[in-house]
Each structure stands twice: as structure tokens, then as C-alpha cells.
Design a protein around this motif. Structure first.
Motif, short mmCIF file in Angstrom:
data_model
loop_
_atom_site.label_atom_id
_atom_site.label_comp_id
_atom_site.label_asym_id
_atom_site.label_seq_id
_atom_site.Cartn_x
_atom_site.Cartn_y
_atom_site.Cartn_z
N UNK A 161 0.78 -1.17 0.14
CA UNK A 161 -0.05 -0.28 0.06
C UNK A 161 0.94 1.29 0.00
N UNK A 162 0.75 2.13 -0.90
CA UNK A 162 1.55 3.34 -1.10
C UNK A 162 0.95 4.53 -0.98
N UNK A 163 -0.19 4.51 -0.01
CA UNK A 163 -1.03 5.73 0.22
C UNK A 163 -0.41 6.44 1.51
N UNK A 164 -0.69 7.72 1.59
CA UNK A 164 -0.41 8.48 2.61
C UNK A 164 -1.32 8.19 3.85
N UNK A 165 -2.53 7.85 3.71
CA UNK A 165 -3.12 7.20 4.79
C UNK A 165 -3.91 6.01 4.65
N UNK A 166 -3.18 4.85 5.06
CA UNK A 166 -3.87 3.59 4.72
C UNK A 166 -4.88 3.24 5.70
N UNK A 167 -4.58 3.60 6.90
CA UNK A 167 -5.63 3.06 7.96
C UNK A 167 -5.15 1.68 8.47
N UNK A 168 -4.22 1.20 8.00
CA UNK A 168 -4.13 -0.18 8.16
C UNK A 168 -3.99 -0.99 9.59
N UNK A 174 -4.08 -3.81 15.16
CA UNK A 174 -2.73 -3.98 15.66
C UNK A 174 -1.56 -3.03 15.11
N UNK A 175 -0.53 -2.64 16.06
CA UNK A 175 0.54 -2.05 15.79
C UNK A 175 1.82 -2.75 15.02
N UNK A 176 2.50 -2.10 14.24
CA UNK A 176 3.73 -2.79 13.76
C UNK A 176 4.88 -2.09 13.90
N UNK A 177 6.00 -3.11 14.56
CA UNK A 177 7.13 -2.56 14.93
C UNK A 177 7.78 -2.04 13.85
N UNK A 178 7.67 -2.53 12.71
CA UNK A 178 8.29 -2.29 11.40
C UNK A 178 7.36 -1.94 10.29
N UNK A 179 7.76 -1.09 9.28
CA UNK A 179 6.81 -0.97 8.26
C UNK A 179 7.53 -0.50 7.03
N UNK A 209 0.95 -12.04 1.57
CA UNK A 209 1.77 -11.01 2.39
C UNK A 209 1.87 -9.66 2.04
N UNK A 210 2.05 -8.84 3.04
CA UNK A 210 2.14 -7.38 2.73
C UNK A 210 3.01 -6.76 3.64
N UNK A 211 3.53 -5.45 3.44
CA UNK A 211 4.48 -4.88 4.14
C UNK A 211 3.45 -3.82 4.64
N UNK A 212 3.56 -3.57 6.01
CA UNK A 212 2.82 -2.79 6.77
C UNK A 212 3.32 -1.32 6.22
N UNK A 213 1.86 -0.53 5.75
CA UNK A 213 2.44 0.77 5.12
C UNK A 213 2.83 1.91 6.03
N UNK A 214 3.35 2.81 5.59
CA UNK A 214 3.69 4.11 6.57
C UNK A 214 2.85 4.54 7.34
N UNK A 215 3.35 5.10 8.34
CA UNK A 215 2.37 5.94 9.30
C UNK A 215 2.31 7.29 8.98
N UNK A 216 3.59 7.77 8.76
CA UNK A 216 3.66 9.41 8.40
C UNK A 216 3.48 9.56 6.89
#
Length: 338
Positions: A161-168, A174-179, A209-216
Motif C-alpha cells: 500500500x503506497x497511500x499516505x493514509x492507509x488506515x492499516x 494491531x500496531x507494527x514494530x516495523x513498516x 503477504x503485505x508490508x505494513x504501510x507508512x504511518x507518516x
């Protein structure tokens, strides 16, 4: 060339076999998987074949295993293990298999940080599929997740997901330690161990499989095109993924270059007047930039609005397969294969 060996040794037979079954379903893992339920069988195998990665229960670990020529040993811990095993990294046994394998890959990546060696990857060419629309509220992400889950039944698929606000984090609960931000940082540092780092970040939902998207949002806007290009080159060259699905937002300045990387672009559209004008503007810009191939490989989709829960939950993603949208996407895949 043969794949490197990933051996799992646990004296609990059912656990070892179930874990091996899970690993064999994970088509993205570029290892040959071998499971052992006795130390003797592990040692006999290791005398004939080099083991690159060994995940072994604390109860099975012994002097003879220490003396074997093994690339890396990771302890499968039940919570407490003898002090002499503290020299090895460990992962907790009684958690989900996806969490176990992610932590194992993270440990392996940390161990390999000073080498440029890569996995031996045996696969066909990687397809990059884009899902993009200049419109909002058009089920773009829901479609991308549905498509990814359906394709993941047969292939190794990575969703990004390459969106600025993914809401994942809110969607998955759950939170992700790395994204993705961490992965982009490793790209900028020209880390030679990028594929191992990525495998330690990847999450899974229904075998997708997915890479957790950015938070910022700034991590999307502030990434140079050269870094995006390096990242996609690494994934297509060094990972075992056969399909990459890019859920593309509008935050990347070089969106046209990104779309040009895709073999096919799925564009959800709406039929109201304003939406049609926005689509027309997008198409005019593509022509101005002289990239007619983007329009040629774009498939416009009028997606069915499916019934869904109002509360965000991880179940929403899996339920997409059995919604009107799931039926629509299955039919789309079927027609494209004919």
C-alpha cells in the motif's frame, strides 16, 4: 541451482509437521524446507547436505548439533531455556506460525547484515500489477486486497500500500514494530541485506503477504523516485514473489513512472459527472507526458458496492472474498486467463 536449506527440528512431532506444512504453503520463502523430529535424523541429513538455517527447539539442542557446519542456528524457545543457549537468537514457540517465521527471518537478516550474499531465488518473472484511481471512495483498496488474496491461492503475492493514509493499523487492529518506512530507510542506506530485512517486516493475511504501510505521510511524499525504483528492483530480482500488487495513492510525485512499471493497471471508476471529469483530466495528463502505454494497459472497473461491517476488523479483509466484490474479482481473473 538448488535452494538453501531451512531445517526445523522439534521433538514434538505434530508441531514440527504442522510448521513444515505452513512453510511449504508460504510460496515466498526462498528455502527448501526440511523438518526433523529427532536429533539423529537431523545430524544424518547435515552430514550430507549443508544447512543454511536451523530452527531447533531448546530441548533438542545438544553438543553434536553445535559442532555441525550450519549457517545460522535459532532456538525455538518455550519461554525458558538453559543459559548456554543464550549465545543463539531465539523465537517464542507458542505464537502464530506467521509471527514465528517473521521473527526467524528478522534474526537471519540481522546475522547476514555484513554480507552481500543473496538467497537463491527460483521463480518465473515477477509481475507488477497496479491498482490506481484519481478518484476517492471507489473501493480501490478493497479491490486490491481481494485481488491479492485470490492470486495468493496459487502464487507468491506481495501487497504494497503506497497511500499516505492507509488506515492499516486501525483495520488490522494491531500496531507494527516495523513498516514500509523502515524498508525505505534501508534502501537509502544502500543496505546490501534488503531482502532479508524485508522478510523480517512482512505480515500475512489469508496467505497474502503485505508490508505494513507508512504511518507518516511524509515518508511517501519525501521518498525520491530513485529509492522507489531500487526497492522494486530488489523485490523483483531477489525475492521469491511472483506477483506484486501496488495499491497506489497520489502522494508519489512520479506516479506516471510508477504506473509505467506495471504490467497491468486496474482503475476503479465511478459514473457521476465529477468523477468522469477527473478521469478525463488524468488521461489528458498521460497524453501530455507522452505515455500512451499507460492508457493501453489500464483496465477500468465499475466495482460493486459490497455489504460490509461498519466496524473495522481483520475479518473484513478475509470476508472480501465472499462478497459481491469477491465474485466480481474472481470473474475478472477468469476472463483474463481465457
Amino acid at each position: 541451482m538448488k535452494k538453501n536449506i531451512f531445517a526445523v527440528c522439534d521433538l514434538e512431532v505434530e508441531y514440527a509437521l504442522n510448521f513444515m506444512d505452513y512453510l511449504n504453503q508460504k510460496k515466498n520463502i526462498p528455502f527448501e524446507i526440511q523438518a526433523f523430529t529427532t536429533v539423529e535424523s537431523l545430524i544424518a541429513f547435515g552430514k550430507k547436505t549443508h544447512i543454511e538455517l536451523l530452527l531447533i527447539s531448546g530441548r533438542a539442542m545438544c553438543r553434536k548439533v553445535r559442532e555441525m557446519d550450519i549457517g545460522q542456528i535459532i532456538i525455538l524457545s518455550e519461554g525458558v531455556h538453559p543459559p548456554e543457549l543464550d549465545q543463539y537468537p531465539s523465537v517464542y514457540k507458542y505464537q502464530s506460525s506467521s509471527d514465528v517465521i517473521r521473527e526467524v527471518m528478522e534474526c537471519y537478516g540481522a546475522e547476514k547484515k555484513n554480507t552481500s550474499s543473496q538467497f537463491t531465488v527460483l521463480k518465473k518473472n515477477t509481475e507488477i500489477l497496479g491498482v490506481y484511481s484519481p478518484l476517492g471512495r471507489c473501493l480501490k483498496t478493497s479491490f486490491a486486497l481481494t485481488l491479492g488474496q485470490l492470486l495468493a491461492k496459487e502464487k507468491a503475492v506481495l501487497y504494497m500500500n503506497l497511500e499516505e493514509y492507509s488506515g492499516f493499523e486501525e483495520l488490522m487492529g494491531k500496531g507494527y514494530a516495523h513498516n514500509l518506512s523502515d524498508l525505505l530507510y534501508y534502501v537509502r542506506q544502500e543496505n546490501q541485506n534488503l531482502v532479508h530485512k524485508m522478510n523480517g517486516i512482512i505480515q500475512t493475511v489469508n496467505n497474502l503477504d503485505y508490508i505494513p504501510p507508512v504511518q507518516m505521510p511524509a515518508d511517501i511524499r519525501g521518498t525520491a523516485w530513485q529509492d522507489w525504483e531500487k526497492l522494486f528492483q530488489m523485490i523483483t530480482r531477489d525475492s521469491a514473489y511472483e506477483v506484486i500488487i501496488l495499491d497506489i495513492g497520489s502522494g508519489i510525485d512520479e506516479n506516471f513512472q510508477l504506473l509505467d512499471l506495471c504490467k497491468r493497471i486496474y482503475m476503479p471508476v465511478l459514473t457521476d459527472a465529477i468523477s468522469m471529469c477527473k478521469i478525463a483530466q488524468f488521461e489528458n495528463l498521460v497524453r501530455i507526458w507522452d505515455l500512451p502505454q499507460i492508457l493501453e494497459k489500464t483496465v477500468k472497473l465499475s466495482l460493486p458496492f459490497h455489504i460490509s461491517t461498519k466496524q473495522p476488523s481483520p475479518e473484513y479483509v478475509e470476508q472480501l472474498l465472499w462478497s459481491e466484490l469477491g465474485d466480481f474479482t474472481r470473474e475478472l481473473i477468469r476472463k483474463e486467463r481465457e
